[in-house]
Design a protein around this motif. Structure first.
Motif, PDB file in Angstrom:
ATOM      1  N   SER A 126      10.700  37.481  33.031  1.00 42.84           N
ATOM      2  CA  SER A 126      11.414  38.562  33.724  1.00 42.84           C
ATOM      3  C   SER A 126      10.958  38.729  35.169  1.00 42.84           C
ATOM      4  CB  SER A 126      11.247  39.870  32.958  1.00 42.84           C
ATOM      5  OG  SER A 126       9.874  40.187  32.789  1.00 42.84           O
ATOM      6  N   GLY A 127       9.696  38.456  35.467  1.00 41.66           N
ATOM      7  CA  GLY A 127       9.235  38.561  36.849  1.00 41.66           C
ATOM      8  C   GLY A 127       9.689  37.419  37.722  1.00 41.66           C
ATOM      9  N   ASP A 128      10.093  36.302  37.094  1.00 43.84           N
ATOM     10  CA  ASP A 128      10.545  35.124  37.829  1.00 43.84           C
ATOM     11  C   ASP A 128      12.025  35.198  38.169  1.00 43.84           C
ATOM     12  OD1 ASP A 128       8.006  33.961  37.336  1.00 43.84           O
ATOM     13  OD2 ASP A 128       8.715  33.182  35.415  1.00 43.84           O
ATOM     14  N   PHE A 129      12.828  35.524  37.171  1.00 42.21           N
ATOM     15  CA  PHE A 129      14.279  35.403  37.266  1.00 42.21           C
ATOM     16  C   PHE A 129      14.896  36.518  36.433  1.00 42.21           C
ATOM     17  CE2 PHE A 129      18.377  33.934  35.764  1.00 42.21           C
ATOM     18  CZ  PHE A 129      18.931  33.274  36.847  1.00 42.21           C
ATOM     19  N   GLY A 130      15.848  37.238  37.011  1.00 41.51           N
ATOM     20  CA  GLY A 130      16.471  38.309  36.245  1.00 41.51           C
ATOM     21  C   GLY A 130      17.603  38.968  36.996  1.00 41.51           C
ATOM     22  N   HIS A 131      18.191  39.958  36.336  1.00 38.97           N
ATOM     23  CA  HIS A 131      19.395  40.621  36.830  1.00 38.97           C
ATOM     24  C   HIS A 131      19.017  41.724  37.812  1.00 38.97           C
ATOM     25  CE1 HIS A 131      23.636  42.179  35.643  1.00 38.97           C
ATOM     26  NE2 HIS A 131      23.719  41.172  36.474  1.00 38.97           N
ATOM     27  N   GLY A 132      18.402  41.334  38.950  1.00 38.55           N
ATOM     28  CA  GLY A 132      17.907  42.316  39.908  1.00 38.55           C
ATOM     29  C   GLY A 132      16.589  42.888  39.430  1.00 38.55           C
ATOM     30  N   TRP A 133      16.344  44.141  39.707  1.00 37.72           N
ATOM     31  CA  TRP A 133      15.236  44.925  39.184  1.00 37.72           C
ATOM     32  C   TRP A 133      13.882  44.240  39.281  1.00 37.72           C
ATOM     33  CZ3 TRP A 133      18.197  48.679  39.563  1.00 37.72           C
ATOM     34  CH2 TRP A 133      19.472  48.689  39.031  1.00 37.72           C
ATOM     35  N   GLY A 134      13.536  43.724  40.434  1.00 40.95           N
ATOM     36  CA  GLY A 134      12.175  43.267  40.678  1.00 40.95           C
ATOM     37  C   GLY A 134      11.903  41.807  40.431  1.00 40.95           C
ATOM     38  N   ALA A 135      12.844  41.015  39.947  1.00 39.96           N
ATOM     39  CA  ALA A 135      12.598  39.595  39.732  1.00 39.96           C
ATOM     40  C   ALA A 135      12.551  38.847  41.068  1.00 39.96           C
ATOM     41  CB  ALA A 135      13.691  38.994  38.843  1.00 39.96           C
ATOM     42  N   LYS A 136      11.728  37.807  41.145  1.00 47.73           N
ATOM     43  CA  LYS A 136      11.642  37.024  42.376  1.00 47.73           C
ATOM     44  C   LYS A 136      12.984  36.378  42.724  1.00 47.73           C
ATOM     45  CE  LYS A 136       7.883  34.728  43.291  1.00 47.73           C
ATOM     46  NZ  LYS A 136       6.809  33.683  43.279  1.00 47.73           N
ATOM     47  N   ILE A 137      13.669  35.825  41.719  1.00 51.33           N
ATOM     48  CA  ILE A 137      15.014  35.278  41.894  1.00 51.33           C
ATOM     49  C   ILE A 137      15.994  36.263  41.277  1.00 51.33           C
ATOM     50  CG2 ILE A 137      16.576  33.354  41.463  1.00 51.33           C
ATOM     51  CD1 ILE A 137      14.191  32.646  43.246  1.00 51.33           C
ATOM     52  N   ASN A 138      16.814  36.882  42.117  1.00 48.02           N
ATOM     53  CA  ASN A 138      17.764  37.905  41.674  1.00 48.02           C
ATOM     54  C   ASN A 138      19.070  37.217  41.264  1.00 48.02           C
ATOM     55  OD1 ASN A 138      19.539  40.017  41.376  1.00 48.02           O
ATOM     56  ND2 ASN A 138      19.122  40.962  43.346  1.00 48.02           N
ATOM     57  N   SER A 139      19.381  37.224  39.970  1.00 48.08           N
ATOM     58  CA  SER A 139      20.540  36.480  39.480  1.00 48.08           C
ATOM     59  C   SER A 139      21.872  37.118  39.864  1.00 48.08           C
ATOM     60  CB  SER A 139      20.465  36.320  37.960  1.00 48.08           C
ATOM     61  OG  SER A 139      20.561  37.571  37.305  1.00 48.08           O
ATOM     62  N   ARG A 140      21.848  38.282  40.497  1.00 45.69           N
ATOM     63  CA  ARG A 140      23.095  38.855  41.028  1.00 45.69           C
ATOM     64  C   ARG A 140      23.525  38.151  42.320  1.00 45.69           C
ATOM     65  NH1 ARG A 140      24.172  44.270  39.037  1.00 45.69           N
ATOM     66  NH2 ARG A 140      22.438  45.051  37.784  1.00 45.69           N
ATOM     67  N   LYS A 141      22.610  37.351  42.895  1.00 48.02           N
ATOM     68  CA  LYS A 141      22.891  36.685  44.164  1.00 48.02           C
ATOM     69  C   LYS A 141      22.833  35.171  43.960  1.00 48.02           C
ATOM     70  CE  LYS A 141      21.002  38.704  47.762  1.00 48.02           C
ATOM     71  NZ  LYS A 141      19.979  39.211  48.691  1.00 48.02           N
ATOM     72  N   PRO A 142      23.531  34.381  44.783  1.00 45.68           N
ATOM     73  CA  PRO A 142      23.516  32.928  44.614  1.00 45.68           C
ATOM     74  C   PRO A 142      22.105  32.347  44.740  1.00 45.68           C
ATOM     75  CG  PRO A 142      25.286  33.599  46.094  1.00 45.68           C
ATOM     76  CD  PRO A 142      24.437  34.820  45.881  1.00 45.68           C
TER      77      PRO A 142
END
Length: 292
Positions: free
Chosen positions: A116-132
């Motif tokens: 969850s800290g690496d990749f996720g639906h916004g909310w603090g993840a390093k890679i924000n999956s809402r963005k390309p």
């Protein structure tokens, strides 16, 4: 396929890339509401076609070895949704402790995935999956061993996942050297928890079936160096006394000290090493609020 056809019996008709010594990359855009819990958007390699048509008349095979389709090695370069990205090796060595009936590794060995800290639906993840983001994978050999490196990158940030070396990866390398067929898919199930339980829990899951957009597929050689920019010439001051440097402008003080995600500045990230908590701009990228 190499040509438009619905006859999948001929191996020569399949486009089978030579991946060893190469880097595969693709740009992924899930949008604001992409494939949810229970969804599995994927691309992978399998050693098809097999010698019989199977239930869908497509001569398909994979490592699950279902009775109505062929059994063959499978290399999952990507499986995931907006909450997780997973990479799994399914070699076929007939050598699986506790499972003497397995021809191929059904569960995968090795496998790795984001947290969850690496990749996720916004909310603090390093890679924000809402963005390309860009999804790149290197196929390397080191001392005869197969090393597979996945890099997920977005706006200068990176998450790196590595598979290998082990004997199962080296068995897969021999299959890759023979070249495998490239397959893409999108499926869903209520028991996708094996992949996305960290974000989605262990209850029944219901995929929203929303689209995702994959573009700019490319394969490049690892032996070609990345060009570096030309050095910027340094101006030489004229002879004579050097004027004093102007005073540095005062550093603006941040308006807050924590990145928070709930109302009234609650659910805050207090760790100063967390990327989202290091600057207001970072916090906004993580879809948070900068609070004092």
């Amino acid at each position: 396929m190499r040509r438009p056809t619905t006859n999948y019996s001929n191996a020569q008709d399949f486009y089978k890339p030579d991946f060893m010594g190469k880097t595969f990359s693709v740009d992924i855009d899930f949008g604001n509401d992409g494939p949810s819990c229970g969804c599995n958007l994927n691309f992978y390699l399998v050693d098809m076609p097999v010698g019989f048509p199977g239930k869908d008349n497509d001569y398909y095979c994979d490592a699950q070895c279902f009775p109505d389709m062929g059994c063959c090695s499978e290399f999952d370069m990507n499986e995931g949704n907006v909450h997780v990205q997973q990479v799994t090796n399914h070699a076929c060595t007939h050598d699986y402790a506790g499972h003497p009936d397995w021809v191929c590794s059904k569960w995968g060995d090795p496998w790795t995935k984001t947290h969850s800290g690496d990749f996720g639906h916004g909310w603090g993840a390093k890679i924000n999956s809402r963005k390309p983001f860009t999804y790149s994978q290197r196929f390397d050999t080191q001392g005869g061993d197969f090393i597979f490196t996945t890099t997920i990158s977005q706006e200068g940030r990176e998450v790196v996942l590595t598979l290998g070396p082990n004997s199962q990866m080296n068995a897969m390398m021999r299959d890759l050297q023979r070249r495998l067929a490239f397959v893409t898919g999108y499926w869903f199930a209520q028991d996708m928890n094996w992949m996305d339980n960290e974000a989605c829990g262990y209850g029944p899951e219901f995929c929203n079936k929303n689209p995702a957009y994959l573009s700019n597929w490319r394969i490049t050689s690892n032996s070609i160096p990345v060009p570096t920019p030309a050095p910027v010439p340094v101006p030489v001051p004229p002879p004579g006394p050097v004027p004093p440097a102007p005073p540095a402008p005062p550093t603006p003080q941040p308006q807050g000290s924590k990145c928070c995600w709930d109302s009234a500045c609650s659910n805050c990230q207090s760790n100063p090493q967390d990327w989202c908590n290091q600057a207001e701009a970072n916090c906004k990228t993580c879809w948070g609020n900068w609070c004092s």
